[in-house]
Design a protein around this motif. Structure first.
Motif, PDB file in Angstrom:
ATOM      1  N   VAL A 102      28.446  67.698  19.642  1.00 31.26           N
ATOM      2  CA  VAL A 102      27.014  67.819  19.907  1.00 31.26           C
ATOM      3  C   VAL A 102      26.383  68.214  18.576  1.00 31.26           C
ATOM      4  CG1 VAL A 102      25.197  69.048  21.153  1.00 31.26           C
ATOM      5  CG2 VAL A 102      27.351  68.532  22.305  1.00 31.26           C
ATOM      6  N   LEU A 103      25.515  67.329  18.073  1.00 31.33           N
ATOM      7  CA  LEU A 103      24.831  67.576  16.804  1.00 31.33           C
ATOM      8  C   LEU A 103      23.358  67.821  17.084  1.00 31.33           C
ATOM      9  CD1 LEU A 103      26.490  64.685  14.778  1.00 31.33           C
ATOM     10  CD2 LEU A 103      27.168  67.086  14.825  1.00 31.33           C
ATOM     11  N   GLN A 108      21.900  64.223   7.447  1.00 33.75           N
ATOM     12  CA  GLN A 108      22.745  63.048   7.249  1.00 33.75           C
ATOM     13  C   GLN A 108      24.175  63.423   6.879  1.00 33.75           C
ATOM     14  OE1 GLN A 108      21.013  59.840   5.014  1.00 33.75           O
ATOM     15  NE2 GLN A 108      23.014  59.077   4.392  1.00 33.75           N
ATOM     16  N   ALA A 109      24.346  64.348   5.964  1.00 31.86           N
ATOM     17  CA  ALA A 109      25.691  64.732   5.531  1.00 31.86           C
ATOM     18  C   ALA A 109      26.506  65.295   6.703  1.00 31.86           C
ATOM     19  CB  ALA A 109      25.607  65.757   4.407  1.00 31.86           C
ATOM     20  N   GLU A 110      25.843  66.067   7.552  1.00 25.94           N
ATOM     21  CA  GLU A 110      26.517  66.654   8.717  1.00 25.94           C
ATOM     22  C   GLU A 110      26.945  65.563   9.697  1.00 25.94           C
ATOM     23  OE1 GLU A 110      24.799  69.255  12.290  1.00 25.94           O
ATOM     24  OE2 GLU A 110      24.613  70.268  10.370  1.00 25.94           O
ATOM     25  N   GLU A 112      27.509  62.400   8.946  1.00 21.57           N
ATOM     26  CA  GLU A 112      28.591  61.640   8.304  1.00 21.57           C
ATOM     27  C   GLU A 112      29.909  62.400   8.410  1.00 21.57           C
ATOM     28  OE1 GLU A 112      27.012  60.942   4.389  1.00 21.57           O
ATOM     29  OE2 GLU A 112      25.836  59.222   5.068  1.00 21.57           O
ATOM     30  N   GLN A 113      29.850  63.691   8.176  1.00 19.48           N
ATOM     31  CA  GLN A 113      31.041  64.534   8.245  1.00 19.48           C
ATOM     32  C   GLN A 113      31.622  64.552   9.668  1.00 19.48           C
ATOM     33  OE1 GLN A 113      30.370  68.639   7.165  1.00 19.48           O
ATOM     34  NE2 GLN A 113      32.467  68.893   6.460  1.00 19.48           N
ATOM     35  N   ALA A 114      30.761  64.353  10.652  1.00 18.54           N
ATOM     36  CA  ALA A 114      31.210  64.335  12.063  1.00 18.54           C
ATOM     37  C   ALA A 114      31.969  63.045  12.384  1.00 18.54           C
ATOM     38  CB  ALA A 114      30.014  64.497  12.984  1.00 18.54           C
ATOM     39  N   GLY A 115      32.035  62.154  11.416  1.00 15.83           N
ATOM     40  CA  GLY A 115      32.808  60.926  11.609  1.00 15.83           C
ATOM     41  C   GLY A 115      32.078  59.839  12.351  1.00 15.83           C
ATOM     42  N   LEU A 116      30.764  59.853  12.282  1.00 17.87           N
ATOM     43  CA  LEU A 116      29.976  58.812  12.971  1.00 17.87           C
ATOM     44  C   LEU A 116      29.861  57.570  12.115  1.00 17.87           C
ATOM     45  CD1 LEU A 116      27.182  61.120  14.352  1.00 17.87           C
ATOM     46  CD2 LEU A 116      29.099  60.182  15.584  1.00 17.87           C
TER      47      LEU A 116
END
Length: 116
Positions: A102-103, A108-110, A112-116
């Motif tokens: 859940v974001l 954007q960096a977060e 991307e880091q979540a693997g989306l």
């Protein structure tokens, strides 16, 4: 994925564009017309690992008019979640709900880091 947004919000527009550019499939939901329920918020909060305050739209007019900056510290988590469920405009957006994440808000960096 569930993409909870307020379409006029520029941050939500950026997040939507980011998802679309990556060809990611999602269900869009208008936060004001179909606000998150207490149960949804409770589940999302638990799954997010974030402090509950991150779920509040602290820059919003409603947040300010209700003087929540001063009231939240004295409220229980239950009271805060119930308050959030009363009006979608109190909720930070966008919210992206995946099977395991859940974001809240668009960084954007977060995302991307979540693997989306």
């Amino acid at each position: 994925m569930l993409f909870v947004q307020y379409p006029p919000c520029t941050t939500c527009q950026k997040a939507k564009r980011w998802l679309d550019e990556r060809g990611l499939s999602y269900t869009a939901r208008h936060i004001k017309e179909d606000r998150p329920t207490y149960e949804e918020l409770k589940t999302w909060y638990a799954r997010s690992g974030l402090p509950l305050k991150r779920f509040f739209n602290t820059s919003g007019l409603l947040y300010k008019s209700l003087q929540l900056k001063d009231k939240l510290p004295t409220m229980s988590e239950e009271e805060q979640l119930r308050l959030l469920a009363t009006d979608g405009m109190l909720v930070k957006r966008p919210i992206l709900v995946t099977d395991d994440k859940v974001l809240v808000g668009f960084r954007q960096a977060e995302w991307e880091q979540a693997g989306l």
